[in-house]
Motif scaffolding. Sequence first.
Motif, PDB file in Angstrom:
ATOM      1  N   GLY A  55       0.973  -1.161   0.109  1.00 14.58           N
ATOM      2  CA  GLY A  55      -0.032  -0.077  -0.054  1.00 14.58           C
ATOM      3  C   GLY A  55       0.987   1.280   0.078  1.00 14.58           C
ATOM      4  O   GLY A  55       2.158   1.111   0.296  1.00 14.58           O
ATOM      5  N   PRO A  56       0.460   2.517  -0.265  1.00 13.30           N
ATOM      6  CA  PRO A  56       1.279   3.478  -0.306  1.00 13.30           C
ATOM      7  C   PRO A  56       1.362   4.491   0.879  1.00 13.30           C
ATOM      8  O   PRO A  56       0.671   4.244   1.923  1.00 13.30           O
ATOM      9  CB  PRO A  56       0.159   4.626  -1.286  1.00 13.30           C
ATOM     10  N   PHE A  57       2.461   5.128   0.741  1.00 14.14           N
ATOM     11  CA  PHE A  57       2.676   6.113   1.735  1.00 14.14           C
ATOM     12  C   PHE A  57       1.959   7.697   1.047  1.00 14.14           C
ATOM     13  O   PHE A  57       2.342   7.649   0.061  1.00 14.14           O
ATOM     14  CB  PHE A  57       4.040   6.667   2.053  1.00 14.14           C
ATOM     15  N   ALA A  58       1.169   8.005   1.899  1.00 14.40           N
ATOM     16  CA  ALA A  58       0.315   9.176   1.138  1.00 14.40           C
ATOM     17  C   ALA A  58       0.574  10.566   2.121  1.00 14.40           C
ATOM     18  O   ALA A  58       0.529  10.267   3.193  1.00 14.40           O
ATOM     19  CB  ALA A  58      -0.931   8.854   0.992  1.00 14.40           C
ATOM     20  N   VAL A  59       0.301  11.634   1.277  1.00 19.27           N
ATOM     21  CA  VAL A  59       0.268  12.927   2.159  1.00 19.27           C
ATOM     22  C   VAL A  59      -0.924  13.760   1.263  1.00 19.27           C
ATOM     23  O   VAL A  59      -0.999  13.625   0.134  1.00 19.27           O
ATOM     24  CB  VAL A  59       1.495  13.978   1.918  1.00 19.27           C
ATOM     25  N   ALA A  60      -1.944  14.098   2.229  1.00 17.13           N
ATOM     26  CA  ALA A  60      -3.149  14.749   1.781  1.00 17.13           C
ATOM     27  C   ALA A  60      -3.021  16.309   2.228  1.00 17.13           C
ATOM     28  O   ALA A  60      -2.668  16.332   3.299  1.00 17.13           O
ATOM     29  CB  ALA A  60      -4.385  14.087   2.121  1.00 17.13           C
ATOM     30  N   LEU A  61      -3.486  17.219   1.256  1.00 18.16           N
ATOM     31  CA  LEU A  61      -3.314  18.635   1.724  1.00 18.16           C
ATOM     32  C   LEU A  61      -4.888  19.035   1.327  1.00 18.16           C
ATOM     33  O   LEU A  61      -5.266  18.863   0.198  1.00 18.16           O
ATOM     34  CB  LEU A  61      -2.473  19.286   0.875  1.00 18.16           C
ATOM     35  N   GLY A  62      -5.613  19.938   2.176  1.00 17.39           N
ATOM     36  CA  GLY A  62      -6.496  20.669   1.680  1.00 17.39           C
ATOM     37  C   GLY A  62      -6.010  22.149   1.723  1.00 17.39           C
ATOM     38  O   GLY A  62      -5.642  22.757   2.546  1.00 17.39           O
ATOM     39  N   THR A  63      -6.255  22.636   0.315  1.00 20.45           N
ATOM     40  CA  THR A  63      -5.631  24.050   0.166  1.00 20.45           C
ATOM     41  C   THR A  63      -6.501  24.883  -0.877  1.00 20.45           C
ATOM     42  O   THR A  63      -7.264  24.272  -1.524  1.00 20.45           O
ATOM     43  CB  THR A  63      -4.096  23.896  -0.261  1.00 20.45           C
ATOM     44  N   ASN A  64      -6.350  25.977  -0.894  1.00 22.38           N
ATOM     45  CA  ASN A  64      -6.938  27.089  -1.869  1.00 22.38           C
ATOM     46  C   ASN A  64      -6.111  26.772  -3.155  1.00 22.38           C
ATOM     47  O   ASN A  64      -5.003  26.371  -3.158  1.00 22.38           O
ATOM     48  CB  ASN A  64      -6.636  28.448  -1.165  1.00 22.38           C
ATOM     49  N   GLN A  70       2.659  25.861  -4.326  1.00 20.91           N
ATOM     50  CA  GLN A  70       3.381  26.269  -3.339  1.00 20.91           C
ATOM     51  C   GLN A  70       3.450  25.158  -2.221  1.00 20.91           C
ATOM     52  O   GLN A  70       4.438  24.602  -1.605  1.00 20.91           O
ATOM     53  CB  GLN A  70       3.421  27.567  -2.777  1.00 20.91           C
ATOM     54  N   ALA A  71       2.119  24.700  -1.745  1.00 24.02           N
ATOM     55  CA  ALA A  71       1.938  23.947  -0.951  1.00 24.02           C
ATOM     56  C   ALA A  71       2.367  22.561  -1.264  1.00 24.02           C
ATOM     57  O   ALA A  71       3.090  21.767  -0.335  1.00 24.02           O
ATOM     58  CB  ALA A  71       0.304  23.743  -0.495  1.00 24.02           C
ATOM     59  N   ILE A  72       2.521  22.195  -2.336  1.00 24.94           N
ATOM     60  CA  ILE A  72       2.873  20.943  -2.811  1.00 24.94           C
ATOM     61  C   ILE A  72       4.432  20.814  -2.862  1.00 24.94           C
ATOM     62  O   ILE A  72       5.061  20.195  -2.422  1.00 24.94           O
ATOM     63  CB  ILE A  72       2.434  20.484  -4.377  1.00 24.94           C
ATOM     64  N   GLU A  73       5.098  21.931  -3.176  1.00 24.56           N
ATOM     65  CA  GLU A  73       6.433  22.120  -3.388  1.00 24.56           C
ATOM     66  C   GLU A  73       7.063  22.006  -1.744  1.00 24.56           C
ATOM     67  O   GLU A  73       7.978  21.365  -1.720  1.00 24.56           O
ATOM     68  CB  GLU A  73       6.939  23.479  -4.082  1.00 24.56           C
ATOM     69  N   THR A 159       3.308   9.701  -6.983  1.00 30.66           N
ATOM     70  CA  THR A 159       2.151  10.018  -7.925  1.00 30.66           C
ATOM     71  C   THR A 159       1.551  11.144  -7.324  1.00 30.66           C
ATOM     72  O   THR A 159       1.142  11.153  -6.426  1.00 30.66           O
ATOM     73  CB  THR A 159       1.271   8.752  -8.257  1.00 30.66           C
ATOM     74  N   LEU A 160       1.341  12.407  -8.006  1.00 29.60           N
ATOM     75  CA  LEU A 160       0.799  13.499  -7.634  1.00 29.60           C
ATOM     76  C   LEU A 160      -0.826  13.532  -8.095  1.00 29.60           C
ATOM     77  O   LEU A 160      -1.040  13.223  -9.596  1.00 29.60           O
ATOM     78  CB  LEU A 160       1.058  14.776  -8.213  1.00 29.60           C
ATOM     79  N   VAL A 161      -1.850  13.577  -7.351  1.00 29.90           N
ATOM     80  CA  VAL A 161      -3.192  13.729  -7.649  1.00 29.90           C
ATOM     81  C   VAL A 161      -3.768  14.846  -7.059  1.00 29.90           C
ATOM     82  O   VAL A 161      -3.525  15.427  -5.782  1.00 29.90           O
ATOM     83  CB  VAL A 161      -3.975  12.547  -7.149  1.00 29.90           C
ATOM     84  N   VAL A 162      -4.327  15.671  -7.981  1.00 25.48           N
ATOM     85  CA  VAL A 162      -4.840  17.069  -7.745  1.00 25.48           C
ATOM     86  C   VAL A 162      -6.279  17.057  -7.936  1.00 25.48           C
ATOM     87  O   VAL A 162      -6.765  16.521  -9.121  1.00 25.48           O
ATOM     88  CB  VAL A 162      -4.256  18.321  -8.579  1.00 25.48           C
TER      89      VAL A 162
END
Length: 172
Positions: A55-64, A70-73, A159-162
């Motif tokens: 399974g993955p290691f994941a990071v989730a952001l809730g942002t404008n 900038q948040a992803i970077e 993998t980046l998902v937006v």
Amino acid sequence: ISIAPSDSALHAAQVMNLVLRGGGALNSRLGTVIRDELGLAYTVESFFDAGWYPGPFAVALGTNPGNAKQAIETMLREVRRVRERGISRREREEAVAYLTGRFPLRLETNSGMADVLWAMEFYRLGADYLDRYGDYYRAVTLAQANDAAMKHLHPDRGTLVVAGTDPGAIDR
């Protein structure tokens, strides 16, 4: 990542990840920088999806959407920093105290107890798992937590998902 809940490597990964994502009153590397210092996200979390299968290691952001790039970077930079420099002894101690201190709270409700009992059976953790739970985390050394970061954090292979109303905002 494929780490079974009975594997000691999972406990090291969870200690390291708690420093990265935070929990309760525990500060986090991601939350402090992305949310508190830069104000780029409303929420930020990371997790390992550990189980019988990879399974993955994941990071989730809730942002404008205007802050997404900038948040992803910043997220990628902070994950790289933990991977390359590791966590501190103090961060490890605070993470272990949080993980062992919150566990009894999971057992205060019928649903919480049912979840733990189900996991004990499903993952074959043993009838004495409740007694050994804290020992698993207290046994994690700083070196093991930092090894987990080197082994499992690979932001350049992710993998980046937006998702949102304007997912193209990160290209601007």
